[in-house]
Design a protein around this motif. Sequence first.
Motif, mmCIF file in Angstrom:
data_model
loop_
_atom_site.group_PDB
_atom_site.id
_atom_site.type_symbol
_atom_site.label_atom_id
_atom_site.label_comp_id
_atom_site.label_asym_id
_atom_site.label_seq_id
_atom_site.Cartn_x
_atom_site.Cartn_y
_atom_site.Cartn_z
ATOM 1 N N HIS A 1 -2.444 -3.448 10.065
ATOM 2 C CA HIS A 1 -1.849 -2.401 9.232
ATOM 3 C C HIS A 1 -1.577 -1.132 10.036
ATOM 4 C CE1 HIS A 1 -2.044 -3.995 5.071
ATOM 5 N NE2 HIS A 1 -2.896 -4.823 5.644
ATOM 6 N N PRO A 2 -0.353 -0.928 10.502
ATOM 7 C CA PRO A 2 -0.049 0.273 11.300
ATOM 8 C C PRO A 2 -0.060 1.573 10.497
ATOM 9 C CG PRO A 2 1.932 -1.019 10.910
ATOM 10 C CD PRO A 2 0.792 -1.845 10.436
ATOM 11 N N GLU A 3 0.057 1.478 9.171
ATOM 12 C CA GLU A 3 -0.023 2.709 8.367
ATOM 13 C C GLU A 3 -1.446 3.260 8.360
ATOM 14 O OE1 GLU A 3 -1.774 -0.136 5.677
ATOM 15 O OE2 GLU A 3 -0.028 -0.242 7.001
ATOM 16 N N ALA A 4 -2.437 2.369 8.485
ATOM 17 C CA ALA A 4 -3.831 2.705 8.799
ATOM 18 C C ALA A 4 -4.427 3.830 7.974
ATOM 19 C CB ALA A 4 -3.973 3.022 10.281
ATOM 20 N N THR A 5 -4.537 3.612 6.677
ATOM 21 C CA THR A 5 -5.377 4.503 5.861
ATOM 22 C C THR A 5 -6.330 3.631 5.086
ATOM 23 O OG1 THR A 5 -3.653 4.492 4.188
ATOM 24 C CG2 THR A 5 -3.805 6.434 5.555
ATOM 25 N N PRO A 6 -7.599 3.662 5.387
ATOM 26 C CA PRO A 6 -8.198 4.489 6.427
ATOM 27 C C PRO A 6 -8.047 3.847 7.800
ATOM 28 C CG PRO A 6 -9.882 3.176 5.428
ATOM 29 C CD PRO A 6 -8.611 2.846 4.688
ATOM 30 N N GLY A 7 -8.259 4.637 8.847
ATOM 31 C CA GLY A 7 -8.260 4.046 10.176
ATOM 32 C C GLY A 7 -7.454 4.801 11.198
ATOM 33 N N PRO A 8 -7.361 4.233 12.403
ATOM 34 C CA PRO A 8 -6.661 4.878 13.521
ATOM 35 C C PRO A 8 -5.144 4.829 13.365
ATOM 36 C CG PRO A 8 -7.377 2.674 14.135
ATOM 37 C CD PRO A 8 -7.944 2.931 12.770
ATOM 38 N N HIS A 9 -4.476 5.704 14.088
ATOM 39 C CA HIS A 9 -3.020 5.789 14.009
ATOM 40 C C HIS A 9 -2.345 5.238 15.267
ATOM 41 C CE1 HIS A 9 -3.377 9.364 10.934
ATOM 42 N NE2 HIS A 9 -3.861 8.208 10.482
ATOM 43 N N LYS B 1 0.848 -1.188 0.000
ATOM 44 C CA LYS B 1 0.000 0.000 0.000
ATOM 45 C C LYS B 1 0.889 1.245 0.000
ATOM 46 C CE LYS B 1 -3.536 -0.150 2.865
ATOM 47 N NZ LYS B 1 -4.293 -0.357 4.131
ATOM 48 N N LYS B 2 0.451 2.266 -0.706
ATOM 49 C CA LYS B 2 1.259 3.476 -0.865
ATOM 50 C C LYS B 2 1.590 4.133 0.468
ATOM 51 C CE LYS B 2 0.003 4.830 -5.571
ATOM 52 N NZ LYS B 2 -0.575 5.895 -6.438
ATOM 53 N N ASN B 3 0.648 4.092 1.413
ATOM 54 C CA ASN B 3 0.914 4.817 2.657
ATOM 55 C C ASN B 3 1.964 4.133 3.527
ATOM 56 O OD1 ASN B 3 0.109 7.326 3.928
ATOM 57 N ND2 ASN B 3 -0.564 6.046 5.634
ATOM 58 N N ILE B 4 2.213 2.854 3.304
ATOM 59 C CA ILE B 4 3.322 2.195 4.008
ATOM 60 C C ILE B 4 4.639 2.853 3.592
ATOM 61 C CG2 ILE B 4 4.666 0.066 4.182
ATOM 62 C CD1 ILE B 4 2.027 -1.478 4.065
ATOM 63 N N LEU B 5 4.787 3.073 2.291
ATOM 64 C CA LEU B 5 5.994 3.740 1.798
ATOM 65 C C LEU B 5 6.072 5.163 2.345
ATOM 66 C CD1 LEU B 5 5.979 2.527 -1.918
ATOM 67 C CD2 LEU B 5 7.264 1.591 0.012
ATOM 68 N N ASN B 6 4.914 5.843 2.401
ATOM 69 C CA ASN B 6 4.899 7.201 2.961
ATOM 70 C C ASN B 6 5.400 7.206 4.404
ATOM 71 O OD1 ASN B 6 3.766 8.111 0.574
ATOM 72 N ND2 ASN B 6 1.669 8.134 1.370
ATOM 73 N N CYS B 7 4.966 6.215 5.179
ATOM 74 C CA CYS B 7 5.364 6.146 6.591
ATOM 75 C C CYS B 7 6.864 5.906 6.745
ATOM 76 C CB CYS B 7 4.570 5.050 7.313
ATOM 77 S SG CYS B 7 2.847 5.477 7.633
ATOM 78 N N LEU B 8 7.448 5.154 5.836
ATOM 79 C CA LEU B 8 8.899 4.916 5.869
ATOM 80 C C LEU B 8 9.662 6.168 5.443
ATOM 81 C CD1 LEU B 8 8.999 1.323 4.309
ATOM 82 C CD2 LEU B 8 9.480 1.922 6.682
ATOM 83 N N VAL B 9 9.206 6.797 4.366
ATOM 84 C CA VAL B 9 9.878 7.987 3.850
ATOM 85 C C VAL B 9 9.778 9.152 4.835
ATOM 86 C CG1 VAL B 9 9.790 9.752 2.037
ATOM 87 C CG2 VAL B 9 9.622 7.325 1.434
ATOM 88 N N GLU B 10 8.618 9.297 5.473
ATOM 89 C CA GLU B 10 8.433 10.369 6.466
ATOM 90 C C GLU B 10 9.422 10.255 7.617
ATOM 91 O OE1 GLU B 10 4.404 9.841 7.608
ATOM 92 O OE2 GLU B 10 3.571 10.838 5.829
#
Length: 368
Positions: free
Chosen positions: A344-352, A191-200
Amino acid sequence: MAATINKKSAILLLKDGTVFYGHAFGKIGTTTGEICFNTGMTGYQEVFTDPSYYGQILIMNNVHVGNYGVKAVDVESDGVKVKGIIGRNLEEKYSRFMADESLQQYFEQQNVVAIDDVDTRALVAHVRIQGAMNCIISSEITDLEVLKAELDKVPSMDGLELASVVSTKEAYFAGDPDSKIRVAVLDYGIKKNILNCLVERGAYVKVHNAKTSFEELESFSPNGYFISNGPGDPAPMDYAVKTIKQILALDKPLFGICLGHQLLALANDIPTFKMHHGHRGLNHPVKNVISGKSEITTQNHGFGVNPDAVRASADVEITHLNLNDDSIEGIRMKTKPAFSVQYHPEATPGPHDSRYLFDEFIASIVKN
């Protein structure tokens, strides 16, 4: 006048012979897959584009889906990955001023066959009792015998390898090339937001095809590895288990999510199994047994890790447990910097609640 009067009829047939009638939504056509349900109340576009849903037909529990339209940036991959959608009220009209288009327009563009006006409460109750099974949706075939014949051709999800189907064909990069934190990602349906979480968190990542050799992974000179989520049964993925064992021999930090969690277990000779109806939603309670804290988590999986085998392992310990059914939600190796979670800890959608896991992964790379 009711909007459904001008709608084309559609049929949903389950493998056990159960039939639901409704109306066509999206593309007119026929589609097949394993039926499952998601209990989330929002985030339908992120759900539809999650590669872990590949091969599945999804029941949306929320009574209204499509009511805030579709926006181009709210995706987790390059397109819709579910094979079909079942809804109670799939909405063509929307009220979100930021939206680009309607759900109907989006489904037509993405070739998504869906069925509307279904009693989803009754259907979900049926699946919870009878378990996941294959199904077929059609807005062009009305003969149940023909639909049954088509449904008989659909393979079972049990034993089906799908990760290599959705994986990237070509490697690509994300993040700052000058970063000292280099993470090699094995894409089994990421999922794209997993990569976002790593890059951030400062990582420079290279995303590799599922069947990339260990030697090619190492040529990136990574100081950490990430094993992604994805669809299908992990058991037949011998190629992935072999690569993960080679990675573990390096003693470099490794983090796995969902399918990656199951593959880390298999690499430690812990078997997986097909669940009765899986976990899919934004509201699953999980306890971190190390910290004693609980998290509300986002989940999407139909396979799990054998609890007895985890508890019997000399090399692996449990870090997280599902508070609904006591299933294994997280493990870590005792002698290596490798850990994984089923949710899924990246959680989009969902809690953080679970984003700290990315912090721990990056910290382990810096420490190592």
